[in-house]
Design a protein around this motif. Structure first.
Motif, PDB file in Angstrom:
ATOM      1  N   ALA A 157       1.589  17.747  -4.873  1.00 45.53           N
ATOM      2  CA  ALA A 157       1.791  16.697  -3.881  1.00 45.53           C
ATOM      3  C   ALA A 157       1.888  17.294  -2.475  1.00 45.53           C
ATOM      4  O   ALA A 157       1.347  16.741  -1.512  1.00 45.53           O
ATOM      5  CB  ALA A 157       3.058  15.902  -4.208  1.00 45.53           C
ATOM      6  N   ALA A 158       2.581  18.429  -2.351  1.00 42.85           N
ATOM      7  CA  ALA A 158       2.706  19.101  -1.052  1.00 42.85           C
ATOM      8  C   ALA A 158       1.328  19.535  -0.553  1.00 42.85           C
ATOM      9  O   ALA A 158       1.010  19.395   0.636  1.00 42.85           O
ATOM     10  CB  ALA A 158       3.622  20.310  -1.168  1.00 42.85           C
ATOM     11  N   PHE A 159       0.517  20.041  -1.466  1.00 47.36           N
ATOM     12  CA  PHE A 159      -0.838  20.472  -1.086  1.00 47.36           C
ATOM     13  C   PHE A 159      -1.678  19.284  -0.629  1.00 47.36           C
ATOM     14  O   PHE A 159      -2.359  19.352   0.406  1.00 47.36           O
ATOM     15  CB  PHE A 159      -1.509  21.166  -2.272  1.00 47.36           C
ATOM     16  N   MET A 216       0.826  -1.207   0.000  1.00 50.71           N
ATOM     17  CA  MET A 216       0.000   0.000   0.000  1.00 50.71           C
ATOM     18  C   MET A 216       0.864   1.263   0.000  1.00 50.71           C
ATOM     19  O   MET A 216       0.590   2.207  -0.729  1.00 50.71           O
ATOM     20  CB  MET A 216      -0.932   0.010   1.212  1.00 50.71           C
ATOM     21  N   PHE A 217       1.909   1.236   0.837  1.00 52.82           N
ATOM     22  CA  PHE A 217       2.788   2.406   0.888  1.00 52.82           C
ATOM     23  C   PHE A 217       3.434   2.650  -0.466  1.00 52.82           C
ATOM     24  O   PHE A 217       3.573   3.800  -0.898  1.00 52.82           O
ATOM     25  CB  PHE A 217       3.853   2.211   1.972  1.00 52.82           C
ATOM     26  N   ASP A 218       3.826   1.573  -1.151  1.00 49.28           N
ATOM     27  CA  ASP A 218       4.433   1.718  -2.476  1.00 49.28           C
ATOM     28  C   ASP A 218       3.466   2.362  -3.459  1.00 49.28           C
ATOM     29  O   ASP A 218       3.874   3.163  -4.308  1.00 49.28           O
ATOM     30  CB  ASP A 218       4.869   0.354  -3.007  1.00 49.28           C
ATOM     31  N   SER A 219       2.178   2.023  -3.341  1.00 49.55           N
ATOM     32  CA  SER A 219       1.167   2.610  -4.222  1.00 49.55           C
ATOM     33  C   SER A 219       1.025   4.105  -3.952  1.00 49.55           C
ATOM     34  O   SER A 219       0.872   4.911  -4.877  1.00 49.55           O
ATOM     35  CB  SER A 219      -0.178   1.920  -4.007  1.00 49.55           C
ATOM     36  N   ILE A 220       1.077   4.478  -2.682  1.00 42.77           N
ATOM     37  CA  ILE A 220       0.988   5.888  -2.315  1.00 42.77           C
ATOM     38  C   ILE A 220       2.184   6.656  -2.881  1.00 42.77           C
ATOM     39  O   ILE A 220       2.025   7.745  -3.440  1.00 42.77           O
ATOM     40  CB  ILE A 220       0.921   6.043  -0.778  1.00 42.77           C
ATOM     41  N   ILE A 221       3.373   6.071  -2.727  1.00 38.75           N
ATOM     42  CA  ILE A 221       4.583   6.709  -3.242  1.00 38.75           C
ATOM     43  C   ILE A 221       4.492   6.871  -4.756  1.00 38.75           C
ATOM     44  O   ILE A 221       4.828   7.931  -5.309  1.00 38.75           O
ATOM     45  CB  ILE A 221       5.836   5.891  -2.886  1.00 38.75           C
ATOM     46  N   HIS A 222       4.036   5.834  -5.441  1.00 46.30           N
ATOM     47  CA  HIS A 222       3.897   5.888  -6.903  1.00 46.30           C
ATOM     48  C   HIS A 222       2.940   7.008  -7.308  1.00 46.30           C
ATOM     49  O   HIS A 222       3.203   7.732  -8.283  1.00 46.30           O
ATOM     50  CB  HIS A 222       3.399   4.547  -7.435  1.00 46.30           C
ATOM     51  N   PHE A 223       1.850   7.157  -6.574  1.00 49.48           N
ATOM     52  CA  PHE A 223       0.887   8.218  -6.884  1.00 49.48           C
ATOM     53  C   PHE A 223       1.543   9.588  -6.749  1.00 49.48           C
ATOM     54  O   PHE A 223       1.417  10.439  -7.644  1.00 49.48           O
ATOM     55  CB  PHE A 223      -0.324   8.123  -5.958  1.00 49.48           C
ATOM     56  N   PHE A 224       2.247   9.818  -5.641  1.00 51.22           N
ATOM     57  CA  PHE A 224       2.856  11.124  -5.414  1.00 51.22           C
ATOM     58  C   PHE A 224       3.999  11.387  -6.388  1.00 51.22           C
ATOM     59  O   PHE A 224       4.274  12.543  -6.727  1.00 51.22           O
ATOM     60  CB  PHE A 224       3.340  11.241  -3.965  1.00 51.22           C
ATOM     61  N   GLU A 225       4.666  10.330  -6.852  1.00 51.52           N
ATOM     62  CA  GLU A 225       5.719  10.510  -7.849  1.00 51.52           C
ATOM     63  C   GLU A 225       5.155  10.877  -9.210  1.00 51.52           C
ATOM     64  O   GLU A 225       5.855  11.470 -10.044  1.00 51.52           O
ATOM     65  CB  GLU A 225       6.536   9.219  -7.966  1.00 51.52           C
TER      66      GLU A 225
END
Length: 272
Positions: A17-19, A1-10
């Motif tokens: 992303a900051a917002f 799940m964390f990897d999916s979140i990182i992929h989204f923000f990348e």
């Protein structure tokens, strides 16, 4: 799940992303404030433990997520390498010190009022006090995303997201700490909630400002990271920790602090 979140923000613009990340931290403040719909009061032991936890997260985040990267990305050796972090840290503390002396606000115990004298109601003063906490938190997350946008190798999306998760976790008890006292004073549930969640509205604002500033002025990143750390440490030492010492729950608050520090340390090292 964390990897999916990182992929989204990348996959999105770092400023956006900051917002989004700081909107998440604001959302967890609102989640904490929403407890006012279910409870009118909260046991002081529990509140002190949660505030201690908040302090532990903020101190751990200041070192693991902000100061350490600031020192690592600074040029030079020995004293030269640590100067940007030292200067930024001092400026961050002085910034909150100045706001603390100027901006009228009241502590959670409703006994201590600071800043210039004001006819504002105690409700407004309390919200302003918690708002002071949230300025460096939003700034810290935004600055890390700004470092990513500027292409700084030491700044990573994973590190920025991890910091946002940690800040969000500790925002939860802050939402409770604002809304519950207001409800106990006789304010309606809806108003208590609205005031509680509004204390964190500065986080998306300062998150975006921090990201934009670092993007346009890349050399300030070590200073900006340390600035956010200094501001957070000032808040912890000047307000969060003393607040947990008002009653006879010092051991609970201390254990909460240790727990918060451990949680943030694990998050940053394991995920960031």
């Amino acid at each position: 799940m964390f990897d999916s979140i990182i992929h989204f923000f990348e996959s999105i613009d770092p400023i956006l992303a900051a917002f989004l990340a700081t909107t998440f931290t604001w959302g967890l403040t609102a989640f904490g404030a929403s407890f006012v719909f279910f409870f009118k009061t909260m046991n002081r032991v529990v509140l002190d433990g949660m505030l201690g936890f908040t302090g532990g997260v903020m101190v751990a985040a200041s070192f693991w997520s902000l100061l350490a990267p600031a020192i690592e990305m600074s040029h030079g050796e020995g004293f030269l390498k640590v100067i940007p972090a030292a200067v930024g840290f001092a400026l961050g503390a002085l910034f909150i010190f100045g706001l603390d002396k100027i901006l009228p606000h009241m502590h959670i115990n409703f006994k201590e009022t600071e800043g210039i004298k004001s006819p504002w109601q105690r409700t407004t003063l309390l919200v302003l006090a918690i708002t002071l906490h949230n300025i460096p938190e939003g700034l810290a997350v935004g600055v890390l995303f700004g470092g990513v946008a500027a292409g700084i190798p030491e700044a990573s999306i994973a590190g920025a997201v991890t910091l946002a998760i940690g800040i969000g976790i500790q925002n939860f008890p802050e939402g409770i700490a604002v809304s519950m006292p207001l409800r106990r004073m006789g304010m309606s549930r809806t108003k208590s909630f609205m005031y509680g969640q509004s204390s964190a509205i500065v986080e998306p604002i300062f998150g975006v400002l921090g990201a934009v500033a670092v993007t346009f002025f890349t050399p300030i990143l070590p200073y900006a990271l340390a600035f956010a750390a200094g501001a957070m440490i000032f808040v912890v030492v000047e307000e969060v920790i003393p607040e947990t010492q008002q009653d006879k729950n010092t051991d609970i608050a201390t254990l909460g602090f240790i727990g918060g520090f451990i949680v943030m340390m694990i998050l940053d090292v394991a995920l960031g």
